[in-house]
Scaffold this motif. Structure first.
Motif, PDB file in Angstrom:
ATOM      1  N   ASP A 181      27.297  41.311  42.808  1.00 44.21           N
ATOM      2  CA  ASP A 181      26.815  42.561  42.215  1.00 44.21           C
ATOM      3  C   ASP A 181      27.897  43.265  41.400  1.00 44.21           C
ATOM      4  O   ASP A 181      27.603  44.017  40.493  1.00 44.21           O
ATOM      5  CB  ASP A 181      26.391  43.542  43.329  1.00 44.21           C
ATOM      6  CG  ASP A 181      24.908  43.422  43.601  1.00 44.21           C
ATOM      7  OD1 ASP A 181      24.240  42.679  42.856  1.00 44.21           O
ATOM      8  OD2 ASP A 181      24.430  44.074  44.550  1.00 44.21           O
ATOM      9  N   ARG A 182      29.139  43.052  41.779  1.00 42.65           N
ATOM     10  CA  ARG A 182      30.256  43.722  41.107  1.00 42.65           C
ATOM     11  C   ARG A 182      30.958  42.806  40.107  1.00 42.65           C
ATOM     12  O   ARG A 182      31.963  43.177  39.524  1.00 42.65           O
ATOM     13  CB  ARG A 182      31.279  44.159  42.162  1.00 42.65           C
ATOM     14  CG  ARG A 182      31.212  45.617  42.538  1.00 42.65           C
ATOM     15  CD  ARG A 182      32.125  45.855  43.728  1.00 42.65           C
ATOM     16  NE  ARG A 182      33.515  46.032  43.353  1.00 42.65           N
ATOM     17  CZ  ARG A 182      34.105  47.210  43.187  1.00 42.65           C
ATOM     18  NH1 ARG A 182      33.402  48.313  43.340  1.00 42.65           N
ATOM     19  NH2 ARG A 182      35.371  47.302  42.874  1.00 42.65           N
ATOM     20  N   CYS A 183      30.440  41.583  39.935  1.00 39.63           N
ATOM     21  CA  CYS A 183      31.152  40.604  39.105  1.00 39.63           C
ATOM     22  C   CYS A 183      30.998  40.938  37.619  1.00 39.63           C
ATOM     23  O   CYS A 183      29.918  41.261  37.157  1.00 39.63           O
ATOM     24  CB  CYS A 183      30.617  39.202  39.371  1.00 39.63           C
ATOM     25  SG  CYS A 183      31.466  37.932  38.428  1.00 39.63           S
ATOM     26  N   PHE A 184      32.101  40.832  36.872  1.00 43.84           N
ATOM     27  CA  PHE A 184      32.068  41.069  35.426  1.00 43.84           C
ATOM     28  C   PHE A 184      31.840  39.768  34.645  1.00 43.84           C
ATOM     29  O   PHE A 184      31.777  39.789  33.426  1.00 43.84           O
ATOM     30  CB  PHE A 184      33.392  41.683  34.962  1.00 43.84           C
ATOM     31  CG  PHE A 184      33.621  43.089  35.436  1.00 43.84           C
ATOM     32  CD1 PHE A 184      32.781  44.109  35.005  1.00 43.84           C
ATOM     33  CD2 PHE A 184      34.659  43.398  36.300  1.00 43.84           C
ATOM     34  CE1 PHE A 184      32.993  45.416  35.418  1.00 43.84           C
ATOM     35  CE2 PHE A 184      34.880  44.700  36.724  1.00 43.84           C
ATOM     36  CZ  PHE A 184      34.035  45.718  36.284  1.00 43.84           C
ATOM     37  N   VAL A 224      39.539  42.449  38.666  1.00 44.93           N
ATOM     38  CA  VAL A 224      39.490  43.912  38.556  1.00 44.93           C
ATOM     39  C   VAL A 224      38.447  44.478  39.536  1.00 44.93           C
ATOM     40  O   VAL A 224      38.621  45.551  40.096  1.00 44.93           O
ATOM     41  CB  VAL A 224      39.172  44.327  37.099  1.00 44.93           C
ATOM     42  CG1 VAL A 224      38.957  45.830  36.992  1.00 44.93           C
ATOM     43  CG2 VAL A 224      40.303  43.895  36.174  1.00 44.93           C
ATOM     44  N   ALA A 225      37.383  43.716  39.744  1.00 48.14           N
ATOM     45  CA  ALA A 225      36.315  44.185  40.644  1.00 48.14           C
ATOM     46  C   ALA A 225      36.671  43.973  42.115  1.00 48.14           C
ATOM     47  O   ALA A 225      35.957  44.450  42.998  1.00 48.14           O
ATOM     48  CB  ALA A 225      35.015  43.466  40.317  1.00 48.14           C
ATOM     49  N   ASN A 267      28.391  44.122  32.996  1.00 47.80           N
ATOM     50  CA  ASN A 267      28.143  44.816  34.267  1.00 47.80           C
ATOM     51  C   ASN A 267      28.706  46.240  34.177  1.00 47.80           C
ATOM     52  O   ASN A 267      29.785  46.542  34.678  1.00 47.80           O
ATOM     53  CB  ASN A 267      28.796  44.038  35.412  1.00 47.80           C
ATOM     54  CG  ASN A 267      28.270  44.484  36.757  1.00 47.80           C
ATOM     55  OD1 ASN A 267      27.725  45.590  36.894  1.00 47.80           O
ATOM     56  ND2 ASN A 267      28.429  43.638  37.770  1.00 47.80           N
ATOM     57  N   ALA A 294      29.323  48.129  37.550  1.00 54.47           N
ATOM     58  CA  ALA A 294      30.575  47.781  38.221  1.00 54.47           C
ATOM     59  C   ALA A 294      31.757  48.422  37.512  1.00 54.47           C
ATOM     60  O   ALA A 294      32.712  48.870  38.145  1.00 54.47           O
ATOM     61  CB  ALA A 294      30.729  46.265  38.291  1.00 54.47           C
ATOM     62  N   MET A 295      31.676  48.483  36.174  1.00 53.68           N
ATOM     63  CA  MET A 295      32.772  49.099  35.412  1.00 53.68           C
ATOM     64  C   MET A 295      32.921  50.570  35.796  1.00 53.68           C
ATOM     65  O   MET A 295      34.029  51.053  36.022  1.00 53.68           O
ATOM     66  CB  MET A 295      32.475  48.971  33.908  1.00 53.68           C
ATOM     67  CG  MET A 295      33.642  49.368  33.011  1.00 53.68           C
ATOM     68  SD  MET A 295      34.955  48.134  32.952  1.00 53.68           S
ATOM     69  CE  MET A 295      36.248  48.915  33.862  1.00 53.68           C
ATOM     70  N   VAL A 300      34.467  50.795  39.229  1.00 47.68           N
ATOM     71  CA  VAL A 300      35.906  50.500  39.209  1.00 47.68           C
ATOM     72  C   VAL A 300      36.677  51.691  38.623  1.00 47.68           C
ATOM     73  O   VAL A 300      37.710  52.095  39.160  1.00 47.68           O
ATOM     74  CB  VAL A 300      36.182  49.205  38.414  1.00 47.68           C
ATOM     75  CG1 VAL A 300      37.661  49.059  38.091  1.00 47.68           C
ATOM     76  CG2 VAL A 300      35.695  47.989  39.201  1.00 47.68           C
TER      77      VAL A 300
END
Lengths: 610, 250
Positions: free
Chosen positions: A231-234, A324-325, B217, B220-221, B224
């Motif tokens: 879910d947080r993956c870029f 980063v995530a 995403n 998520a950014m 973060v």
């Protein structure tokens, strides 16, 4: 093994002499607050007291970008191979990176030999270095052993007294040391070397033996841990680019501005990038970040070790640092998958609604994720100090932002649940068990038969159908309650009855003056819908008190229902929910695993089922 | 008569810095003029032509009357390429859109002269919001190598390949210490690569001039950035500098 010692200043002189020789000399140097491998122009730049380099030494054997072929445009006979290899000595390689080189060696020499890689590798010498500094993301102790880094020619150990001890691993290493002022180590130095090799310990450890990983990961392919992290993956691919064992690449054509000539190149690429597995025509074979993260973790922990009999992940921790995530660490992912099956996660009570004198309706949310259940599944709910109990989920998977349960106050856990207030937290495990597979019955007629609390789990399936009403044929809902005060979800029953091609009938065991509907047990409703039901085209779902099933099923059999088209949900004492404790067994079936939803066909002959 | 593709350059609201990148190609410009016939390029020549095989359009559309000129260029062009951030996404010029009140924007910018007719303005649009665009060259300014690659691909009759992965990946390959580890913030994880991570390589967090990657995403950014102590206002500001919300159109 041969051992040498050399003072650090003599070692620097030695490196400076090497720099003047015919090899390119690469070593670890400082870059900002971190370290990188770079070409040395003076030995004083060398920094062997380092935690970790940003990129691994693979960049010297598999450059970020290299030319494979050159050509003249439009002339297939002009393809010409291109292999550029520089003889080099790389100084300061940590054991796990040496283990990674062993894997790359195997990958590029197994099957067809990759001359581009191997020619560079064969002309190189590796001077390894036992670590002198901790790195918070490292877990190499769990992934590699001494036998995995025999790719080194020499291994340096910092003895602390301005001296390096040297393990001479290969012939090439011995020849190289012959050109230095190193002397043979005495027993004291050897003893000290052995002690100092492994003084730096990892802060993290794999929670299972490394050898168990392939089997473990095979069973974890559907793990929610992957979904949650993804879910947080870029999809940036940083984790695979910095990985010392990742070697996938992308091949492309480059043409000069003249358009007359060009080259075919390969560039680092990786399975975590969105387009990596997409094919011509636009189909992407790993479309979601979760598909890709799953592949990466299985490749590291299962596919590579099974294929090459070497660790696929060496535990350097670079991916965890680069992400980063903060989702990439294979160790964290695997340990999270390997947590106790009895460990609940935190859920917060959002809303309470009184339904009857004993039944309350609760809405909970999990932190950072939806429950991800199917209609008919259940969860185990914990209250510390009181205990844990199973509850069926009452909301449809189509409802986002929390899940609902109808809970009757009948025992110690339910009593404690009834005391909760919005904002209070509980423990949740699950979802568990089989489900009413309404998603498979598109176009079918559906018959729901609920007795008392049985409406709670059925509501999950009914609301799913109502949210996808166009995908199903005619819907019939029969619901029975003891008396008017025990009716559940009255507003929703009214709403369902207004849906197209949907009939809802209710009956009460005991009517009263105000009740204008049917009275009597649930089976009294069945003759009233006989004309409406086409058994060969209908799926029937039954949930209610134990005594109800036999009578309802007998009627459905009389209608002509096939046993495969009758689905029931069985209530048993499901203490663990994970198929271990044994309380829920009927014959040899664990209801919490194969049930609670069964086709009547599958349990008809069981002595203990109905 | 030449068989080389006829190429023209046009500009709307912009600093013309992207065309300047092309004018400054130096040695490669010789290769470029071997490859194509530049028939219209106001920054370097005065000639005009009736039609073009490839039109490069720099700048965003900020006035109603610009639309007709753009449509005319579109009609006379085989391929139309949006050149640079302003043309591709609206770029910095879209900052005024998120301020809402355009009259106030004009007062802020032009002071007492704000209501002169030639200072007319409307909410900024990217070129693709007015006419169909065949390709976009991203960046503020554009990357010269990428521009050459695009021209070359059209000359070869193939589609230009531009990165669909984020700046973060290029930055890792450059062996930069992650700016997040230095207490700074960066949009590198969601912004399209192709710049060689030039800003982070020089110690400045990515600001998003190349726009976001497909399926970026953004949630998520935001998480973060919040975890690195940015407030909601600061995060919104970061996302609005270059429009990272392609769906926010006037």
């Amino acid at each position: 093994m041969e051992y040498k010692i050399i003072s650090k200043s003599d070692f620097r002189d030695f490196v400076n002499r090497l720099i003047e020789g015919d090899h390119e000399i690469n070593g670890v140097v400082k870059k900002g607050i971190s370290f990188v491998y770079d070409t040395l122009v003076d030995a004083s730049d060398l920094c062997l007291d380092y935690d970790e380099t940003l990129l691994p030494p693979k960049k010297y054997f598999l450059p970020v970008k290299e030319t494979l072929l050159t050509f003249k445009t439009g002339d297939p006979s002009s393809y010409h191979e291109s292999v550029e290899a520089t003889p080099r000595i790389i100084i300061g390689v940590h054991p796990w990176d040496l283990a990674a080189v062993a894997l790359l060696d195997k990958a590029f020499s197994t099957g067809q030999s990759d001359v581009n890689y191997l020619s560079r590798r064969n002309q190189s010498l590796l001077i390894g270095m036992y670590p002198t500094r901790a790195f918070k993301h490292r877990f190499s102790g769990s992934m590699i052993t001494d036998e995995h880094y025999q790719t080194a020619d020499l291994m340096l150990v910092d003895l602390g007294n301005d001296t390096y001890a040297i393990e001479v691993v290969s012939e090439k290493g011995r020849d190289l040391m012959g050109k230095s002022t190193a002397v043979t180590a005495d027993e004291y130095a050897i003893e000290s070397l052995e002690k100092r090799k492994h003084v730096i310990e990892d802060g993290m450890h794999l929670s299972m033996p490394r050898g168990d990983l392939p089997e473990f990961l095979k069973k974890q392919q559907q793990s929610k841990v992957i979904d949650r992290r993804a879910d947080r993956c870029f999809s940036c691919g940083a984790c695979v680019l910095v990985c010392p064992t990742c070697y996938c690449f992308h091949v492309e054509e480059e043409v000069d501005l003249s358009l007359r000539a060009g080259r075919r190149t390969r560039t680092w690429d990786g399975c975590m990038r969105e387009g990596f597995a997409s094919a011509a025509g636009g189909h992407n074979f790993r479309e979601t970040p979760a598909n890709r993260l799953r592949h990466r973790i299985l490749r590291k922990g299962k596919y590579l070790p099974e294929h090459f009999h070497l660790p696929g992940c060496v535990g350097c921790g670079r991916c965890a640092q680069a992400c980063v995530a903060d989702i990439a660490s294979p160790l964290e992912i695997i340990n999270e998958m390997n947590r106790s099956i009895y460990l609940p996660e935190v859920a917060t009570l959002q809303k309470i609604k009184n339904m009857t004198d004993k039944d309350r309706f609760f809405e909970f949310t999990l932190e950072g994720r939806e429950l991800g259940h199917q209609p008919g599944q259940f969860v185990e709910l914990s209250i510390p100090g009181i205990g844990e109990a199973p509850f069926s989920i009452s909301s449809s998977p189509t409802k986002q932002g929390g899940f609902e349960m109808l809970i009757r106050n009948v025992g110690k856990v339910t009593e404690a649940v009834h005391r909760l207030e919005p904002g209070d937290q509980v423990g949740i495990r699950g979802p568990f068990g089989s489900h009413f597979a309404v998603e498979r019955y598109l176009g079918k007629d559906l018959l729901f038969i609920a007795g008392g609390l049985g409406l709670a789990p059925l509501r999950s399936a009914i609301n799913y159908v109502m949210d996808n009403r166009g995908s199903y044929g005619q819907v019939t809902i029969l619901s029975g309650a003891r008396d008017r005060s025990q009716r559940l979800f009255p507003e929703e029953i009214t709403r369902w009855s207004r849906a197209p091609d949907t009939l809802v009938l209710e009956t009460l065991d005991h009517g009263d003056e105000e009740w204008t509907g049917q009275t009597g047990v649930i089976t009294t409703l069945l003759p009233m819908v006989a004309d409406r039901i086409t058994p060969s085209d209908t799926k029937a779902f039954i949930v209610g008190p134990p005594v109800m099933y036999r009578f309802v099923i007998r009627e459905l059999e009389a209608f002509g229902f096939d046993h495969k088209d009758i689905l029931v949900s069985l209530e048993r004492r499901m203490e663990c929910g994970v198929g271990k404790c044994g309380h829920c067994q009927i014959d040899d079936i664990y209801v919490c695993q194969e049930g609670p939803v069964f086709t009547y066909d599958s349990i008809r002959e069981s002595m203990e089922a109905l | 008569m030449s068989t080389k593709p006829k190429v023209a350059f046009f500009d709307f609201a912009s600093c013309e810095g992207c065309q300047l990148q092309i004018a400054n190609l130096e040695e490669e410009i010789i290769g470029l003029v071997d490859l194509v016939d530049v028939v219209e390029f106001r920054e370097v020549m005065t000639e005009k032509a009736p039609s073009y095989d490839i039109a490069f359009v720099e700048g965003s559309i900020t006035r109603k009357k610009d639309e007709a000129r753009l449509r005319d260029i579109r009609e006379r062009s085989g391929v139309l390429v949006a050149l640079g951030a302003c043309a591709a996404t609206g770029g910095l010029n879209k900052l005024k859109n998120v301020r809402g009140n355009l009259e106030q924007v004009r007062r802020d910018v032009y002071g007492s002269d704000w209501d002169r007719p030639h200072l007319e303005t409307y909410a900024t649009r990217a070129v693709g919001e007015i006419v169909p665009v065949d390709f976009q060259v991203h960046g503020c300014p554009i990357n010269r190598e990428e521009f050459l690659h695009v021209v070359e691909a059209f000359a070869l009759g193939t589609n230009p390949e531009i990165p669909d992965y984020p700046v973060c990946a290029e930055c890792k390959i450059k062996e930069n210490v992650c700016l997040f580890h230095l207490g700074q913030t960066c949009l590198g994880p969601i912004v399209r690569a192709g710049c060689g991570a030039i800003c982070p390589s020089n110690g400045v967090g990515c600001e998003g001039c190349r726009g976001i990657i497909p399926h970026a995403n953004r949630n998520a950014m935001k998480d973060v950035l919040a975890e690195h102590n940015l407030t909601v206002e600061q995060i919104t500001e970061k996302f609005n500098l270059f429009p990272l919300y392609p769906e926010v159109t006037p």
